[in-house]
Design a protein around this motif. Sequence first.
Motif, PDB file in Angstrom:
ATOM      1  N   TYR A 148       1.195  -1.262   0.501  1.00  0.00           N
ATOM      2  CA  TYR A 148      -0.171  -0.346   0.076  1.00  0.00           C
ATOM      3  C   TYR A 148       0.535   0.984  -0.107  1.00  0.00           C
ATOM      4  N   LEU A 160      -6.392   6.230   7.492  1.00  0.00           N
ATOM      5  CA  LEU A 160      -7.892   6.376   7.651  1.00  0.00           C
ATOM      6  C   LEU A 160      -8.837   5.954   7.935  1.00  0.00           C
ATOM      7  N   GLY A 161      -9.800   5.445   7.914  1.00  0.00           N
ATOM      8  CA  GLY A 161     -10.957   5.089   9.273  1.00  0.00           C
ATOM      9  C   GLY A 161     -11.015   3.549   8.696  1.00  0.00           C
ATOM     10  N   ARG A 162     -11.991   2.873   9.439  1.00  0.00           N
ATOM     11  CA  ARG A 162     -11.831   1.737   9.479  1.00  0.00           C
ATOM     12  C   ARG A 162     -12.216   1.184   7.755  1.00  0.00           C
ATOM     13  N   ASP A 163     -13.375   1.936   7.470  1.00  0.00           N
ATOM     14  CA  ASP A 163     -14.105   1.152   6.328  1.00  0.00           C
ATOM     15  C   ASP A 163     -13.300   1.232   5.306  1.00  0.00           C
ATOM     16  N   GLU A 164     -12.376   2.086   5.390  1.00  0.00           N
ATOM     17  CA  GLU A 164     -11.353   2.707   4.000  1.00  0.00           C
ATOM     18  C   GLU A 164     -10.599   1.948   4.515  1.00  0.00           C
ATOM     19  N   GLN A 165      -9.733   1.191   5.556  1.00  0.00           N
ATOM     20  CA  GLN A 165      -8.628   0.427   5.524  1.00  0.00           C
ATOM     21  C   GLN A 165      -9.316  -0.318   5.298  1.00  0.00           C
ATOM     22  N   GLN A 166     -10.864  -1.180   5.568  1.00  0.00           N
ATOM     23  CA  GLN A 166     -11.199  -2.639   4.636  1.00  0.00           C
ATOM     24  C   GLN A 166     -11.165  -2.732   3.589  1.00  0.00           C
ATOM     25  N   GLU A 167     -11.725  -1.512   2.769  1.00  0.00           N
ATOM     26  CA  GLU A 167     -11.220  -1.673   1.586  1.00  0.00           C
ATOM     27  C   GLU A 167     -10.004  -1.669   0.845  1.00  0.00           C
ATOM     28  N   VAL A 168      -8.751  -1.179   1.745  1.00  0.00           N
ATOM     29  CA  VAL A 168      -7.271  -1.791   1.529  1.00  0.00           C
ATOM     30  C   VAL A 168      -7.265  -3.132   1.146  1.00  0.00           C
ATOM     31  N   SER A 182      -9.130  -4.917  -1.690  1.00  0.00           N
ATOM     32  CA  SER A 182      -8.010  -4.306  -3.494  1.00  0.00           C
ATOM     33  C   SER A 182      -7.200  -5.277  -3.516  1.00  0.00           C
TER      34      SER A 182
END
Length: 562
Positions: free
Chosen positions: A221, A228-236, A239
């Motif tokens: 990454y 990042l927020g938790r949702d953004e972290q999870q998306e990283v 992907s």
Amino acid sequence: MTPAELSAALYALVAPIIVRRSGEASEGSAQQKAPQFEESDLVLERPKNREHGDWASNVAMKLAKPLGMNPRELATEIAAAASSIPGIAAAEVAGPGFINFRVDAAAAGQLAKAIVDAGEAYGHGHLYDGITINLEFVSANPTGPIHMGGVRWAAVGDSLARILAAEGGLVTREYYFNDHGSQIDRFARSLLAAYLGEPTPEDGYGGAYIADIAAQVVAVYDGDLTSLGRDEQQEVFRSIGVNLMFDEIKQKLHGFGVDFDVYFHEDSLHTSGAVDKAIAQLRDKGHVFEQDGATWLRTTDFGDDRDRVIIRSNGEPAYMAGDIGYYQNKRERGFEQNIIMLGADHHGYVGRMMAMTAAFGDTPNVNLQILIGQMVNLLKDGQPVRMSKRNGNIVTLDDLVDAVGVDAGRYALVRSSSDTSLDLDLDLLAKRSNDNPVYYVQYAHARTASVARNAAAAGVDRSEFAPELLTHETEAALLGALQEYPRIIAQAAELRQPHRVARFIEEIAGLYHRWYDNCRVIPQGEAPVETLHRTRLWLNDATGQTIRNGLGLLGVSAPERM
């Protein structure tokens, strides 16, 4: 003389007998039409007891009733005529009307040269000439390493692809990349938990490999994850983690000798509109209806036990929606036959998929074919192999390859029918002895190569060929088996059963070892090189070529030294 040559010669004899006998039966009564009989109806089989002959046929028993004749009487007439076929030493009637054929040594021995001349093409046929075939196998979720069920399909699927191609099929190997749905969400949450030092989610994936992948995501990454927020972290982690896991799967499969022509992303079916398009086609055909706020496919019209939801009441597509879009996508890409290999837990899935195929106006079990494979268990010291710590609660491709190697692993997975459960004895597969089936076959091939090397050193070459000299009983038996190889390949392709090839080359290996023990290719002591030695070298090399071809269809190497 090959089975095809004998079949053609027999058909040329039988066809006029049918016409004549039909005419005789019709005298004094209404004209009787001759029974329909094609050359493909004339089946030749090898007798279980070689003393009964080289080939047997029940053609007289098939035709006797429609011709109004006694089967044995008709068999006697056919046998008398067949005795005149060049290369047939004798044709004898047995039992209620079987005909046993004995081929003379010269005609049988010609096969040895034919095999050597054909080389890698020996055994190839035309069963699927020009037919486009999509073969989908493995398709493991990119949420962890490939477990033994997927490994079995990797070996069987790749072998089947090679066999179908040998019969002229235009085969595309396809991997369905499950990158859409809840299992990917669980994978991403598991990676994020590992990164944050949290316990594995209750519905998540365990095993040390999760921490490994999470660490790789952090390294790949390009940015500050902590910002990042938790949702953004999870998306990283979703992907990047899915791609890393899938890259590892592809790498492991490549090391196992399995590569794919197409990696198809499930997510693309939804983002491209393929699912909506396929559902619209079924709706236009009158097979889609609305009920309880959901969209349904009326599969009961096509033999399914109940209708199937394709769009849930919340507007989300059901799993079958992806199947509908994927099948129609394959048909639009021009595939006439679509073969899917699934695990035992998908057995109940077959009915709805065949109903879906029929709803499109296609033919179930032709345009779509589903093969179900059973589980594999690894045994060591007579006990089940303990689960891999790195991979949680599964035994993986790496576990198998580390224990016995690629050749033994692939061969062991292919040599049994995939619709039966399989226990693999790792201790046996690691042995260099005739008890180990892959060693037994590979050693036979290596022995043919050794004989060829020693023959060259002794001045024995293939400058002469006198097939009439191949009269020893072990030569007749070996030649008889080598003749069968093309038919075995065709059977394996038609029945989707690669294990038939493995079992057959084991039979050839056994016959070769017995021949080797009885017939010399190299003169003994100071004896001169004779025509018989040179002719036997042809048979030695033909056997090696056939075993090599068979191993090649299974994706297993054919070593020249062991």
